[in-house]
Scaffold this active site. Structure first.
Site, PDB file in Angstrom:
ATOM      1  N   ASP A  79     143.702  40.306  10.723  1.00 32.26           N
ATOM      2  CA  ASP A  79     144.129  41.472  11.492  1.00 32.26           C
ATOM      3  C   ASP A  79     145.326  42.181  10.883  1.00 32.26           C
ATOM      4  O   ASP A  79     146.150  41.588  10.189  1.00 32.26           O
ATOM      5  CB  ASP A  79     144.411  41.092  12.948  1.00 32.26           C
ATOM      6  N   GLU A 146     145.566  36.754  14.320  1.00 30.53           N
ATOM      7  CA  GLU A 146     146.740  35.902  14.116  1.00 30.53           C
ATOM      8  C   GLU A 146     147.990  36.549  14.689  1.00 30.53           C
ATOM      9  O   GLU A 146     148.868  35.859  15.221  1.00 30.53           O
ATOM     10  CB  GLU A 146     146.933  35.606  12.622  1.00 30.53           C
TER      11      GLU A 146
END
Length: 420
Positions: A79, A146
């Site tokens: 991400d 994350e």
């Protein structure tokens, strides 16, 4: 594996760089990594891995088998962040996305997850192409989300261990603001636990000309912000460490209107479970006490946002990896990392499986930015010579040394278990 370091990497590195540039130009927010996941799944299938998509939402798992031997988990995160990238490279991100609050935001790989993904794909390409020097199974994890601390838990809740385990060791890496070619690791507690809270202070609104008939939540919020600073200064022992940050405070829309509520977002970072419990209790005590002291008509609402566990590296396994790094790259390129107050959810995999975890950092920027101080690169960030992660300027420009060393590090670390 050290003796076979980088087998075929020279030929594959241009493809690794091209993948990195593509991923960097098209970042996606947590749990929305749809394009990213599709691109990675396509790459892993082309390498001959058994690929499963949609694990824990957008997670991708690739399995590479090569006979009997240990099973090694290799993880990269996918991400990006709601950050507007500065215009320094041709492949900069111009993408936007709608965030969880419904607001359209710019998106950037300001934490370097694009380097993690590209490096892992590069390492898998080397392992898949030449299987003569290793045996066992590689479980490659492309993990979502994350940045919000939920991706690894989502994958585990989706039956990750039952579907892809058991594993023998969990390995991961993260780029950092440090000179390219250098590696940083430590055994034991490596990265902090982090807890984020949303606090809503409930007052009684009214006209700015008659404050005496209101209960001003802005004043209560301001008192909370100041009082929270005393937790670390007066309630945490000097030998312990904690960080308490109020990163967001919103209230009202007009200067002559006293609003009826104010919202604060608070972040707490600690390295010890007992300190964590004490600090969180102190935050709640202060919030409630300041509201009561001001005569708030209702109790404040305290709601958790995200939480990250402590990241603890297995001491013996970390020394094994560190020694392999030193043998492969030289002692001068391998450093003892300080404890970092940043946080990670990588450790959830090893903790859930009951196996050793090893997590390390690799340098991501031009060595000239750090003068001769590779051991303490934070000094260059503090002085402004080099950008830190989450900065709109955090973009590797020397891609060959950065990505080459990141691929090599994965191969060397995995080889500590897989090498014949």
């Amino acid at each position: 594996m050290t003796a076979r370091l980088g087998t075929g990497l020279d030929d594959r590195l241009p493809d690794v760089v091209a993948l990195y540039r593509d991923l960097h130009a098209h970042p996606e927010l947590a749990f929305a990594e749809h394009r990213t996941a599709a691109r990675l799944a396509e790459r892993l299938r082309a390498l001959g891995l058994e690929v499963t998509t949609g694990v824990g939402g957008t997670g991708v798992v690739g399995v590479l088998r090569n006979g009997d031997g240990p099973t090694v988990l290799l993880r990269a995160d996918m991400d990006g962040l709601p950050v507007a990238e500065v215009d320094t490279v041709a492949h900069r991100s111009r993408d936007t996305a709608v965030g969880a609050d419904g607001v359209t935001v710019p998106v950037m790989h300001a934490c370097g997850h694009d380097t993690h993904m590209a490096a892992l794909v590069g390492a898998l390409a080397c392992l898949a192409a030449d299987r003569s020097g290793w045996s066992g199974t590689v479980v490659a994890v492309m993990q979502p989300a994350e940045e919000v601390g939920g991706g690894s838990r989502a994958m585990l809740a989706d039956g990750f261990l039952e579907r892809f385990g058991p594993i023998d060791v969990s390995l991961g890496q993260h780029v950092t603001s440090a000179p390219a070619g250098h590696l940083y690791a430590r055994g034991g507690v490596f990265m902090a636990a982090a807890d984020s809270l949303r606090v809503t202070v409930l007052g009684r609104g009214g006209h700015g000309s008659t404050p005496h008939v209101t209960v001003d939540p802005v004043v209560i919020a301001a008192a909370i912000v100041l009082r929270l600073q005393t937790i670390v200064a007066r309630e945490v022992a000097p030998a312990d460490t904690a960080v308490v940050t109020v990163g967001s405070l919103h209230a009202g829309h007009q200067e002559n209107v006293i609003p009826d509520r104010a919202e604060l977002k608070i972040n707490v970072r600690t390295f010890d479970p007992d300190v964590r419990a004490r600090v969180l209790a102190a935050v709640e005590r202060i919030v409630r006490a300041e509201a009561a002291a001001a005569g708030a008509p209702e109790e404040p609402v305290i709601a958790p946002l995200t939480d990250f566990p402590l990241l603890v590296n297995d001491v013996e396994a970390t020394e094994r990896v560190r020694a392999a790094f030193a043998a492969a790259f030289g002692e001068d390129a391998v450093h003892e990392a300080p404890r970092r107050s940043g946080s990670e959810d990588f450790g959830c995999f090893g903790e859930a499986a009951g196996v050793p975890s090893v997590f390390w950092n690799f340098g991501g920027l031009d060595p000239d930015l750090y003068a001769a101080d590779a051991q303490q690169p934070e000094a260059a960030v503090a002085s402004g010579r080099a950008p830190g992660v989450h900065s709109p300027h955090f973009v590797p420009t020397a891609l060959d040394p950065v990505l080459r060393r990141a691929v090599e590090a994965v191969l060397v670390a995995a080889g500590c278990w897989l090498a014949d």
